[in-house]
Scaffold this motif. Structure first.
Motif, mmCIF file in Angstrom:
data_model
loop_
_atom_site.group_PDB
_atom_site.id
_atom_site.type_symbol
_atom_site.label_atom_id
_atom_site.label_comp_id
_atom_site.label_asym_id
_atom_site.label_seq_id
_atom_site.Cartn_x
_atom_site.Cartn_y
_atom_site.Cartn_z
ATOM 1 N N ASN A 35 114.967 46.241 -22.171
ATOM 2 C CA ASN A 35 114.692 46.249 -20.741
ATOM 3 C C ASN A 35 113.550 45.511 -20.377
ATOM 4 O OD1 ASN A 35 117.233 47.224 -20.192
ATOM 5 N ND2 ASN A 35 116.601 49.353 -20.335
ATOM 6 N N PHE A 36 112.401 46.060 -21.108
ATOM 7 C CA PHE A 36 110.761 45.307 -21.054
ATOM 8 C C PHE A 36 110.331 44.796 -22.229
ATOM 9 C CE2 PHE A 36 107.410 45.339 -18.366
ATOM 10 C CZ PHE A 36 106.398 45.289 -19.024
ATOM 11 N N PRO A 37 109.774 43.847 -22.247
ATOM 12 C CA PRO A 37 109.290 43.343 -23.836
ATOM 13 C C PRO A 37 108.668 44.209 -24.337
ATOM 14 C CG PRO A 37 108.853 41.775 -21.777
ATOM 15 C CD PRO A 37 109.372 43.014 -21.286
ATOM 16 N N VAL A 38 108.983 44.156 -25.792
ATOM 17 C CA VAL A 38 108.473 44.987 -26.782
ATOM 18 C C VAL A 38 107.052 44.542 -26.980
ATOM 19 C CG1 VAL A 38 108.568 45.613 -29.214
ATOM 20 C CG2 VAL A 38 110.764 45.496 -28.050
ATOM 21 N N ALA A 39 106.603 43.378 -27.028
ATOM 22 C CA ALA A 39 105.379 42.785 -27.441
ATOM 23 C C ALA A 39 105.115 41.564 -26.335
ATOM 24 C CB ALA A 39 105.312 42.505 -28.870
ATOM 25 N N PRO A 40 104.954 41.991 -25.172
ATOM 26 C CA PRO A 40 104.716 40.859 -24.082
ATOM 27 C C PRO A 40 103.556 39.996 -24.352
ATOM 28 C CG PRO A 40 104.014 42.851 -22.892
ATOM 29 C CD PRO A 40 104.703 43.235 -24.495
ATOM 30 N N PHE A 41 103.624 38.786 -23.871
ATOM 31 C CA PHE A 41 102.684 37.689 -24.157
ATOM 32 C C PHE A 41 101.325 38.158 -23.891
ATOM 33 C CE2 PHE A 41 103.571 37.211 -19.621
ATOM 34 C CZ PHE A 41 102.349 36.796 -19.037
ATOM 35 N N PHE A 42 100.928 38.932 -22.980
ATOM 36 C CA PHE A 42 99.660 39.504 -22.498
ATOM 37 C C PHE A 42 98.899 40.282 -23.342
ATOM 38 C CE2 PHE A 42 102.698 42.318 -20.194
ATOM 39 C CZ PHE A 42 101.992 43.368 -20.565
ATOM 40 N N LEU A 43 99.487 40.728 -24.274
ATOM 41 C CA LEU A 43 98.868 41.621 -25.231
ATOM 42 C C LEU A 43 97.991 40.890 -26.232
ATOM 43 C CD1 LEU A 43 101.315 44.216 -26.148
ATOM 44 C CD2 LEU A 43 99.551 44.655 -24.540
ATOM 45 N N ALA A 46 97.122 40.371 -32.290
ATOM 46 C CA ALA A 46 97.428 41.386 -33.313
ATOM 47 C C ALA A 46 98.304 42.513 -32.916
ATOM 48 C CB ALA A 46 95.837 41.725 -33.682
ATOM 49 N N TRP A 47 97.952 42.821 -31.843
ATOM 50 C CA TRP A 47 98.817 43.843 -31.252
ATOM 51 C C TRP A 47 100.248 43.613 -31.247
ATOM 52 C CZ3 TRP A 47 96.371 46.751 -26.179
ATOM 53 C CH2 TRP A 47 95.351 47.324 -26.461
ATOM 54 N N ARG A 48 100.527 42.483 -30.611
ATOM 55 C CA ARG A 48 101.924 41.707 -30.658
ATOM 56 C C ARG A 48 102.440 41.878 -31.966
ATOM 57 N NH1 ARG A 48 99.816 37.410 -27.776
ATOM 58 N NH2 ARG A 48 100.670 35.919 -29.147
ATOM 59 N N GLU A 49 101.828 41.180 -33.100
ATOM 60 C CA GLU A 49 102.376 41.453 -34.350
ATOM 61 C C GLU A 49 102.604 42.488 -34.829
ATOM 62 O OE1 GLU A 49 99.557 38.999 -36.647
ATOM 63 O OE2 GLU A 49 100.146 36.986 -35.750
ATOM 64 N N ASP A 50 101.989 43.502 -34.727
ATOM 65 C CA ASP A 50 102.069 44.814 -35.179
ATOM 66 C C ASP A 50 103.060 45.750 -34.520
ATOM 67 O OD1 ASP A 50 100.211 44.603 -37.287
ATOM 68 O OD2 ASP A 50 98.535 45.223 -36.216
ATOM 69 N N LEU A 51 103.298 45.375 -33.025
ATOM 70 C CA LEU A 51 104.280 46.237 -32.264
ATOM 71 C C LEU A 51 105.555 45.547 -32.689
ATOM 72 C CD1 LEU A 51 102.633 46.492 -28.885
ATOM 73 C CD2 LEU A 51 103.163 48.353 -30.494
ATOM 74 N N MET A 52 105.542 44.109 -33.047
ATOM 75 C CA MET A 52 106.863 43.730 -33.624
ATOM 76 C C MET A 52 107.290 43.960 -34.870
ATOM 77 S SD MET A 52 108.313 41.819 -31.134
ATOM 78 C CE MET A 52 109.777 41.245 -32.094
ATOM 79 N N ALA A 53 106.518 44.410 -35.611
ATOM 80 C CA ALA A 53 106.760 45.062 -36.827
ATOM 81 C C ALA A 53 107.381 46.492 -36.792
ATOM 82 C CB ALA A 53 105.449 44.857 -37.874
ATOM 83 N N VAL A 54 106.765 47.288 -35.934
ATOM 84 C CA VAL A 54 107.141 48.532 -35.723
ATOM 85 C C VAL A 54 108.598 48.375 -35.096
ATOM 86 C CG1 VAL A 54 106.871 50.482 -34.093
ATOM 87 C CG2 VAL A 54 105.090 49.452 -35.489
#
Length: 311
Positions: A35-43, A46-54
């Motif tokens: 419903n809402f991007p898990v790791a949106p582009f504006f992060l 490093a946060w995006r990579e780690d949130l995608m791993a989670v």
């Protein structure tokens, strides 16, 4: 246990073993359906990579628990589960938990867990939230009905709240008060998802509407199998939706407690829940034909209201 068995090659991400990494790519691709991007582009990257791993971990454990793994048994093979047990969800969850423990003390087999290991080390994450998500999916194999709302909240403590806690841990913003607010938001989002998926869950022989509430509103299990909801089911769904909205509102101050791009991310989670509840209300609480969906304009409006502390 954490190393390849004697005579078995280590699973790698090289081109020669590309088919074995298909489960990783397929699992992460499901992020686009959220419903809402898990790791949106504006992060930050490093946060995006780690949130995608989670996210990859959470998505895969849910797929195991729901029996939604990719065809071919690739995940079972990666976890060292014999083909004869590849359809046994409890066996797969046990193997996945064993491989998860290798993330913290060894070398995991599954590529998603090897990816997660880098995040765990960078962010000093602990095993508890990951183990809770596995426990929730194990519970799904053993418990298909919840007698009271408190019973359901206890399930959400395992199935939903760890995700919010991991977001705070990855972003280095966890405090006791923020965790409390995050738990409220995550529980609310889980309840909303249950309301959206009443028909789908019933097809899996699961009901997340508390039995005590069903009795109060004179709703029978057979009523949930109808093509559309009658008055009693609609009243029950409205009641549970209001509970979820209250939880969202109680947790919403979390958004104002952080700054920058994290604030926008958390506002998106709260807004997504509010927009989903609004969509359920717009459908007059008839969730049985399928999940009522909100539009992007409605979501963006809710994000703005949440950022301003309204809603």
């Amino acid at each position: 246990m954490c190393r390849p068995r004697p005579g078995q090659p280590a699973v790698t991400d090289t081109a020669t073993t590309r088919p074995r990494t298909d489960p990783e790519r397929g699992t992460l691709a499901k992020a686009a359906d959220e419903n809402f991007p898990v790791a949106p582009f504006f992060l930050p990257r490093a946060w995006r990579e780690d949130l995608m791993a989670v996210y990859g971990f959470a998505r895969l454990v849910d797929d195991i628990g729901d029996g939604d793994l990719a065809p071919g048994g690739a995940d079972a093979e990666l976890l060292g589960v014999p083909e004869s047990d590849a359809e046994d969800r409890l066996v797969l969850l046990d193997a996945f938990e064993a491989d998860l423990r290798c993330v913290f003390d060894g070398a995991p087999r599954h590529p998603l867990l090897r990816r997660l290991q880098r995040t765990v080390r960078r962010r000093a994450l602990t095993p508890e939230p990951f183990l809770a998500l596995i426990a929730a999916n194990r519970q799904d194999q053993l418990v298909s009905r919840y007698e009271t709302y408190d019973d359901l909240l206890a399930y959400c403590e395992l199935s939903a709240n760890p995700v919010g806690r991991l977001v705070l841990a990855v972003t280095g913003t966890a405090t006791p008060e923020r965790i409390r607010r995050s738990d409220q938001i995550c529980t609310a989002l889980q309840i909303v998802e249950h309301l959206q998926d009443v028909a789908e869950d019933l097809g899996r022989d699961r009901i997340y509407l508390p039995a005590a509430d069903m009795k109060r509103f004179h709703v029978r299990e057979a009523d949930l199998a109808a093509a559309s909801a009658g008055a009693s089911v609609r009243a029950l769904v409205a009641f549970e939706a209001q509970r979820a909205r209250r939880l969202l509102n109680e947790g919403a101050p979390l958004v104002g407690s952080v700054q920058g791009r994290l604030k926008l991310l958390l506002a998106g989670f709260v807004a997504g829940g509010r927009a989903a509840i609004d969509a359920i209300a717009a459908a007059e609480y008839d969730v049985l034909p399928g999940p009522p969906r909100h539009g992007k304009v409605q979501l963006l409006r809710e994000v703005g209201l949440t950022l301003r502390g309204e809603g």
